[in-house]
Design a protein around this motif. Structure first.
Motif, short mmCIF file in Angstrom:
data_model
loop_
_atom_site.label_atom_id
_atom_site.label_comp_id
_atom_site.label_asym_id
_atom_site.label_seq_id
_atom_site.Cartn_x
_atom_site.Cartn_y
_atom_site.Cartn_z
N LYS A 18 -21.82 7.71 33.17
CA LYS A 18 -20.65 8.31 32.50
C LYS A 18 -20.08 9.45 33.33
O LYS A 18 -18.86 9.53 33.53
CB LYS A 18 -21.04 8.81 31.11
N GLU A 32 -20.23 9.99 36.54
CA GLU A 32 -19.55 9.47 37.72
C GLU A 32 -18.18 8.90 37.36
O GLU A 32 -17.21 9.10 38.09
CB GLU A 32 -20.40 8.39 38.39
N LEU A 33 -18.11 8.19 36.24
CA LEU A 33 -16.83 7.65 35.78
C LEU A 33 -15.83 8.78 35.49
O LEU A 33 -14.68 8.73 35.93
CB LEU A 33 -17.02 6.80 34.52
N LEU A 34 -16.28 9.79 34.75
CA LEU A 34 -15.40 10.90 34.42
C LEU A 34 -14.94 11.63 35.67
O LEU A 34 -13.77 12.01 35.78
CB LEU A 34 -16.10 11.85 33.44
N ASN A 35 -15.85 11.84 36.62
CA ASN A 35 -15.47 12.49 37.87
C ASN A 35 -14.48 11.66 38.67
O ASN A 35 -13.56 12.21 39.28
CB ASN A 35 -16.70 12.77 38.72
N SER A 36 -14.63 10.35 38.67
CA SER A 36 -13.69 9.51 39.41
C SER A 36 -12.31 9.53 38.76
O SER A 36 -11.31 9.51 39.45
CB SER A 36 -14.22 8.08 39.53
N PHE A 37 -12.26 9.60 37.44
CA PHE A 37 -10.97 9.68 36.75
C PHE A 37 -10.32 11.04 36.97
O PHE A 37 -9.11 11.15 37.08
CB PHE A 37 -11.11 9.43 35.25
N ALA A 38 -11.12 12.10 37.05
CA ALA A 38 -10.60 13.44 37.24
C ALA A 38 -9.96 13.59 38.62
O ALA A 38 -9.03 14.37 38.80
CB ALA A 38 -11.71 14.47 37.06
N LYS A 39 -10.46 12.82 39.60
CA LYS A 39 -9.92 12.91 40.96
C LYS A 39 -8.57 12.21 41.10
O LYS A 39 -7.85 12.44 42.04
CB LYS A 39 -10.92 12.32 41.95
N GLU A 40 -8.27 11.32 40.16
CA GLU A 40 -7.03 10.53 40.27
C GLU A 40 -5.83 11.26 39.80
O GLU A 40 -5.67 12.14 39.12
CB GLU A 40 -7.18 9.23 39.48
#
Length: 136
Positions: free
Chosen positions: A126, A128-136
């Motif tokens: 979770k 990692e998913l949230l961090n990847s969305f935050a970078k977009e």
């Protein structure tokens, strides 16, 4: 050389992965599912798997297995030294999709490494998913 991708798993996982992969990307004649069914003797399973190899003598094989040390894995040990056989343990749907969509771009050894990398890449927590969305 022609190629077959064999899903070798416990139970109906192999068939479910095959059917789900085909549902998403369409039919592929080069995928085979060989599941160890409840009550099936390990020797019977090994013979079933061996029949697949014998049925396609002019093919190379990428065998995607569910877990290390289980009957599907143990049944393939005798083929590990064959140059036309590669094995990846830990099959998942992300790996399957990537393999089937990209297999023509890779030699067999490279495809096995690609499959492993894609399988690992499809695993995320979770955070990692949230961090990847935050970078977009």
């Amino acid at each position: 050389m022609k190629r077959k991708v064999i899903l070798a798993t416990h139970g109906s996982l192999a068939q479910a992965l095959l059917e789900t992969t085909q549902m998403i990307i369409g039919p592929h004649e080069d995928m085979l599912a060989v599941g160890l069914q409840a009550g099936m003797a390990p020797e019977t399973y090994k013979e079933t798997l061996e029949e697949v190899f014998l049925q396609y003598p002019d093919h190379e094989f990428l065998v995607l297995i569910d877990i290390l040390g289980g009957t599907p894995f143990n049944s393939i040990i005798g083929r590990l030294q064959k140059p036309n056989v590669q094995v990846v343990v830990g099959v998942n749907l992300g790996m399957m999709l990537e393999v089937m969509l990209n297999q023509e771009h890779y030699a067999l050894d490279e495809l096995a490494e690609f499959a492993k990398n894609m399988g690992m890449k499809s695993l995320m927590t979770k955070n990692e998913l949230l961090n990847s969305f935050a970078k977009e």
